[in-house]
Every structure is written in structure tokens, then in C-alpha cells.
Design an enzyme around this catalytic site. Sequence first.
Site, PDB file in Angstrom:
ATOM      1  N   PRO A   1     -17.537 -20.874 -18.189  1.00  0.00           N
ATOM      2  CA  PRO A   1     -16.867 -20.570 -19.439  1.00  0.00           C
ATOM      3  C   PRO A   1     -15.514 -21.229 -19.912  1.00  0.00           C
ATOM      4  CG  PRO A   1     -17.739 -18.360 -18.981  1.00  0.00           C
ATOM      5  CD  PRO A   1     -18.039 -19.003 -17.753  1.00  0.00           C
ATOM      6  N   GLU A   2     -15.510 -21.968 -20.701  1.00  0.00           N
ATOM      7  CA  GLU A   2     -13.707 -22.893 -20.844  1.00  0.00           C
ATOM      8  C   GLU A   2     -13.040 -21.165 -22.461  1.00  0.00           C
ATOM      9  OE1 GLU A   2     -13.272 -25.332 -20.347  1.00  0.00           O
ATOM     10  OE2 GLU A   2     -15.240 -26.906 -19.897  1.00  0.00           O
TER      11      GLU A   2
END
Length: 275
Positions: free
Chosen positions: A2-3
Site C-alpha cells: 500500500p502507498e
Amino acid sequence: MPELPEVETTRRGLAPHVEGRRVANVVLRRPDLRWPIPYEVVTLLPGQRVTAVRRRAKYLLLDTAAGSALLHLGMSGSLRVLPADAPVRAHDHVDIALEPSGRQGARVLRFNDPRRFGCLLWQPPGETHELLADLGPEPLSDQFDGDYLFALSRGRSAPVKTFLMDQRVVVGVGNIYVAEALFAAGISPLRAAGKVSRERYQRLAEEIRRILGHAIERGGTTLRDFLAPDGAPGYFEQELSAYGRGGEPCPRCGRPLKQASIGQRTTVWCGRCQK
């Protein structure tokens, strides 16, 4: 993995349900994820009240007087707030049980991680975990601007994309959002970091902040297995201009977008619009 926008979306979703709640107990269904889970998580966290849910880079911290639980979602992990009696699914490795509070009954903060690339670690009060020790500023903080990038980049011959993805330079601006910000700022990802002017770095910093802020409001992307704490997917993927669009027409000039590997990461840009 996940960013930053996905992690920030998770933090915002968890905070109203977790902050102020006392931890009843911690259930570990396995002793490790990416690394062994420290004994402090089981021995010190129960009985503590969560004073804050914070984010540093792509890590989440559950702060208590005894210390902070440090979590990373890895490649496909998720944190969900569920009723205490919610059935356990495959890959539900950790439960942080929360005592009833006000009108809310008992809840459980459940960490699901199919690939086990995430982590659950411990940070003593007043200390900084080694994973967080050498990180650069947050891209949405006052410390991050064009002047900062310009000063740090002088003399650097590495591509500007590689420079921006160095966590010691700025945290959490991953492959997706670097590609989008460079496209919006009209800067080629191949250009040497030390050859970008102060004015162009000012524009780039503004675009990074704008794009990340917008992505957070949109719930991040759905390019991976990310789900927000309420189970909702992100929607920013529908608005990407460059990332993942190699060979497709440039949204500005119509020429096919170029694609190459920079620092072992797929990179897409427009040879006409980005210089």
C-alpha cells in the site's frame, strides 16, 4: 505494498473506532509475520488506552502510555475494526481486542495478512524504532517543499524518479504517485536530479502534495489488494494519467506514452510533455 494514501486512509478510518479505547487483550494466531512479533505486544499492550493512531511514512502507530504498536500492512495486509464475535477468516493473524466504550460494544482490531510481508512491532515510549530512524520528511508537511528538494538534489546524477523514491529524501511517495507527479509537473523521470531547477522542483513539490491529498480523499488506488477499514475500495486508479498506461495515448498530446524500468520499477512518461 500500500502507498501512503492507502495507509493514511486506513489511519483515518481506524482512529474514530480505536482512539480512546482500552485494549482488553491481544491474540496472536502465529508468532511472526515478516519478523517475530515482540513479547511486549502481548505483555504491555493489554490494559493500555490507545491515545492516538498515527502514521509515519507507510507505518501505523497505536500510541499508549506503555509504548506504541508499530504496524505495516506489507503487500496485501489489512486492518479492520469488527464486532468482537466476528468469525475468524483465513490469514487473520492478530486480534487486538478493545473494551466497550460508550454506546459501542466490544470490538476487535483484526490484522489480516495473506502474504505475511507486514509486521507488528513495538516502540518504547520516548524512542524511535530503527525502521523509522532515518526517514525523510512527510510529503504533506511544512518541511517538504521545492527549496528542500532543490538543496538536497545538488550534485546528484541519479534520475529524479530514483531520487524521489529514496525514503531518506521524502517518505511514502511510491511508484504510482511519483509517476503521476512527474507527469503533472512536466519533468522526465530520466532527468538527473541535480539538473532540475529550483522552479521546477517547486512545481513538483506542489504536484506531489496535490496528488497525494486528492488520492487520500479518493481512498487511494485499487491496484493491489487494498481495502479501507470499512471494506471500501479506493477510486484514484480511475484518474491515473501515466502510471500503468505505457503505450497508451498521452492525455495531453496524444503520443504513445513511453515505458521503461528505472531502479527496477516500471516507469511511464511522455517523451514530448516531460523534459
